[in-house]
Design a protein around this motif. Structure first.
Motif, PDB file in Angstrom:
ATOM      1  N   LEU A 126      -2.264  -0.048   1.215  1.00 51.89           N
ATOM      2  CA  LEU A 126      -0.778   0.891   1.168  1.00 51.89           C
ATOM      3  C   LEU A 126      -1.125   2.177   1.997  1.00 51.89           C
ATOM      4  N   VAL A 127       0.104   1.968   2.767  1.00 45.09           N
ATOM      5  CA  VAL A 127       0.407   3.183   3.739  1.00 45.09           C
ATOM      6  C   VAL A 127       1.427   4.156   3.145  1.00 45.09           C
ATOM      7  N   GLY A 152       0.008  -6.143   7.300  1.00 43.87           N
ATOM      8  CA  GLY A 152      -0.028  -6.588   5.960  1.00 43.87           C
ATOM      9  C   GLY A 152      -0.004  -5.356   5.061  1.00 43.87           C
ATOM     10  N   ALA A 153      -0.010  -3.939   5.552  1.00 47.65           N
ATOM     11  CA  ALA A 153       0.110  -3.048   4.510  1.00 47.65           C
ATOM     12  C   ALA A 153       1.313  -2.980   3.846  1.00 47.65           C
ATOM     13  N   THR A 154       1.371  -2.596   2.624  1.00 47.26           N
ATOM     14  CA  THR A 154       2.678  -2.024   1.988  1.00 47.26           C
ATOM     15  C   THR A 154       3.007  -0.784   2.434  1.00 47.26           C
ATOM     16  N   MET A 155       4.340  -0.517   2.936  1.00 45.45           N
ATOM     17  CA  MET A 155       4.582   0.901   3.101  1.00 45.45           C
ATOM     18  C   MET A 155       5.393   1.461   1.971  1.00 45.45           C
ATOM     19  N   GLY A 182      10.219  -5.220  -1.382  1.00 45.81           N
ATOM     20  CA  GLY A 182       8.971  -5.919  -1.207  1.00 45.81           C
ATOM     21  C   GLY A 182       7.804  -5.317  -0.612  1.00 45.81           C
ATOM     22  N   ASP A 183       7.531  -5.354   0.659  1.00 40.90           N
ATOM     23  CA  ASP A 183       6.276  -4.640   1.288  1.00 40.90           C
ATOM     24  C   ASP A 183       6.967  -3.420   1.807  1.00 40.90           C
ATOM     25  N   MET A 184       8.014  -2.751   1.221  1.00 41.29           N
ATOM     26  CA  MET A 184       8.514  -1.485   1.658  1.00 41.29           C
ATOM     27  C   MET A 184       9.047  -0.805   0.270  1.00 41.29           C
ATOM     28  N   ILE A 185       8.625   0.449   0.123  1.00 43.57           N
ATOM     29  CA  ILE A 185       8.970   1.027  -1.075  1.00 43.57           C
ATOM     30  C   ILE A 185       9.317   2.488  -0.582  1.00 43.57           C
ATOM     31  N   THR A 186      10.596   3.030  -1.022  1.00 42.60           N
ATOM     32  CA  THR A 186      11.192   4.103  -0.609  1.00 42.60           C
ATOM     33  C   THR A 186      11.483   5.062  -1.804  1.00 42.60           C
ATOM     34  N   MET A 218      -3.930  -7.217  -4.879  1.00 48.06           N
ATOM     35  CA  MET A 218      -4.503  -5.955  -5.752  1.00 48.06           C
ATOM     36  C   MET A 218      -4.570  -4.536  -4.905  1.00 48.06           C
ATOM     37  N   LEU A 219      -4.252  -3.613  -5.454  1.00 48.93           N
ATOM     38  CA  LEU A 219      -3.908  -2.296  -4.553  1.00 48.93           C
ATOM     39  C   LEU A 219      -5.522  -1.584  -4.757  1.00 48.93           C
ATOM     40  N   ARG A 220      -6.160  -1.551  -3.437  1.00 49.97           N
ATOM     41  CA  ARG A 220      -7.595  -0.907  -3.553  1.00 49.97           C
ATOM     42  C   ARG A 220      -7.604   0.212  -2.569  1.00 49.97           C
ATOM     43  N   SER A 221      -6.944  -0.040  -1.526  1.00 50.87           N
ATOM     44  CA  SER A 221      -7.307   1.215  -0.515  1.00 50.87           C
ATOM     45  C   SER A 221      -5.666   1.907  -0.194  1.00 50.87           C
ATOM     46  N   VAL A 222      -5.711   3.260  -0.187  1.00 49.59           N
ATOM     47  CA  VAL A 222      -4.510   3.855   0.018  1.00 49.59           C
ATOM     48  C   VAL A 222      -4.692   4.917   1.284  1.00 49.59           C
TER      49      VAL A 222
END
Length: 337
Positions: free
Chosen positions: A72-73, A98-101, A151-155, A1-5
């Motif tokens: 998320l960063v 473990g942050a998604t970038m 995956g854990d990186m979206i550009t 779940m995405l909670r903090s950005v």
């Protein structure tokens, strides 16, 4: 779940891309039953203004330590290409934790400088694609994609494509109901597929010398003609083998691909500037019919001719001349449409 950005802002920050991150993740929409993110704007030093490329300053409330522990960063676009070691250390640590970038446009260069692009699929605004390849040859750059989910990186590719990347991430992590609610408030479509091409203005490939310039000009002026390599070689006063080799050496592509690209370019112009039906556009551009136009247009541009016209049709009066000029059926030795 995405909670903090946590959003990292650096000097020469692009205002629009930063605004996209704030719009998607930073606003309280709880009155619509939507989740509220723990949203933090982080800079190299808390409270120290960041100069943007838009003539305004952004003052981050948090420092680099606020990247740690975020789900998320996100990194907005920046004109910088060299970064303080402390910034890169914080980005690497957040990823390792473990942050998604997520990067938008040139923010991907920060990920590259932090060593996070090795073997990873990514994208960037098409103007920066070659620069990204040269700076980070270890990355797999997909320059025509709106966004890339690895995956854990979206550009994201930049500007409006940043909206697509952010909403895609929300959909992936929180489901369609949440992303539809956010998109509705933003008055934007909730989803455009990442594989859709960036709309890149692609000029006619130039010839390295003048030896084929007259042939290329004739081909461009006669897109509806059934061009064959043999006929083109005769016009150039060369053997077929020499012509094919010279053509590739001087244009960087084959006669088939060159001609197909020019036909698509002409179709783009007709879709933007006229009200011609699809069959008429197809014939004028040198395709045999609307079905063949759709096939080649989607392969080259990434969307259908109809969708392209909806996006780029110029307002005001346009030509409605429906006279068609058709070429002959492509033969086995012809350069295909």
């Amino acid at each position: 779940m995405l909670r903090s950005v946590s959003v990292l802002v650096l000097p020469e920050l692009a205002v629009f891309e930063f605004g996209v991150l704030t719009e998607v993740f930073g606003l309280d929409r709880s009155d619509d039953g939507l989740p509220v993110f723990d949203f933090k704007v982080c800079g190299p030093e808390a409270g120290v203004p960041i100069t943007t490329g838009g003539g305004v300053d952004v003052v981050p409330r948090y420092g680099l330590d606020a990247l740690a522990g975020a789900d998320l960063v996100a990194i907005g676009a920046t004109g910088l290409r060299h970064y303080d070691p402390e910034v890169l250390d914080a980005v690497r640590s957040a990823a390792a934790g473990g942050a998604t970038m997520l990067s938008i446009c040139s923010g991907v260069f920060v990920l590259g400088a932090a060593g996070l692009l090795s073997g990873r699929r990514c994208t960037v605004h098409w103007k920066h694609a070659q620069e990204l390849r040269e700076a980070h040859p270890e990355a797999v750059v997909e320059e025509d994609a709106l966004f890339v989910d690895d995956g854990d990186m979206i550009t994201g590719a930049g500007t409006a494509a940043g909206i697509d990347a952010c909403l895609h991430l929300v959909r992936r992590e929180m489901g369609s109901a949440v992303v539809n609610g956010i998109a509705r408030r933003m008055v934007v479509p909730p989803q455009r597929e990442g594989g859709q091409r960036q709309f890149i203005e692609q000029p006619v490939p130039e010839c390295a010398t003048d030896s084929l310039s007259s042939v290329l000009e004739w081909m461009t002026e006669n897109l509806q003609v059934d061009h064959t390599v043999a006929a083109l070689a005769r016009r150039a006063a060369m053997s077929e083998r020499t012509f094919a080799r010279r053509f590739t050496a001087e244009t960087g592509t084959t006669p088939h691909r060159w001609l197909s690209r020019q036909r698509v370019l002409h179709a783009q112009h007709l879709l933007e500037e006229t009200d011609l039906g699809m069959d008429a556009v197809a014939h004028r551009a040198g395709f045999g019919g609307a079905a063949l136009l759709r096939h080649h247009f989607r392969r080259a541009v990434g969307v259908s001719p109809a969708d392209y016209r909806t996006t780029f049709r110029s307002p005001g009066p346009a030509s409605t001349d429906s006279t068609d000029s058709t070429g002959e059926t492509v033969t086995e030795d012809a350069v295909p449409a």
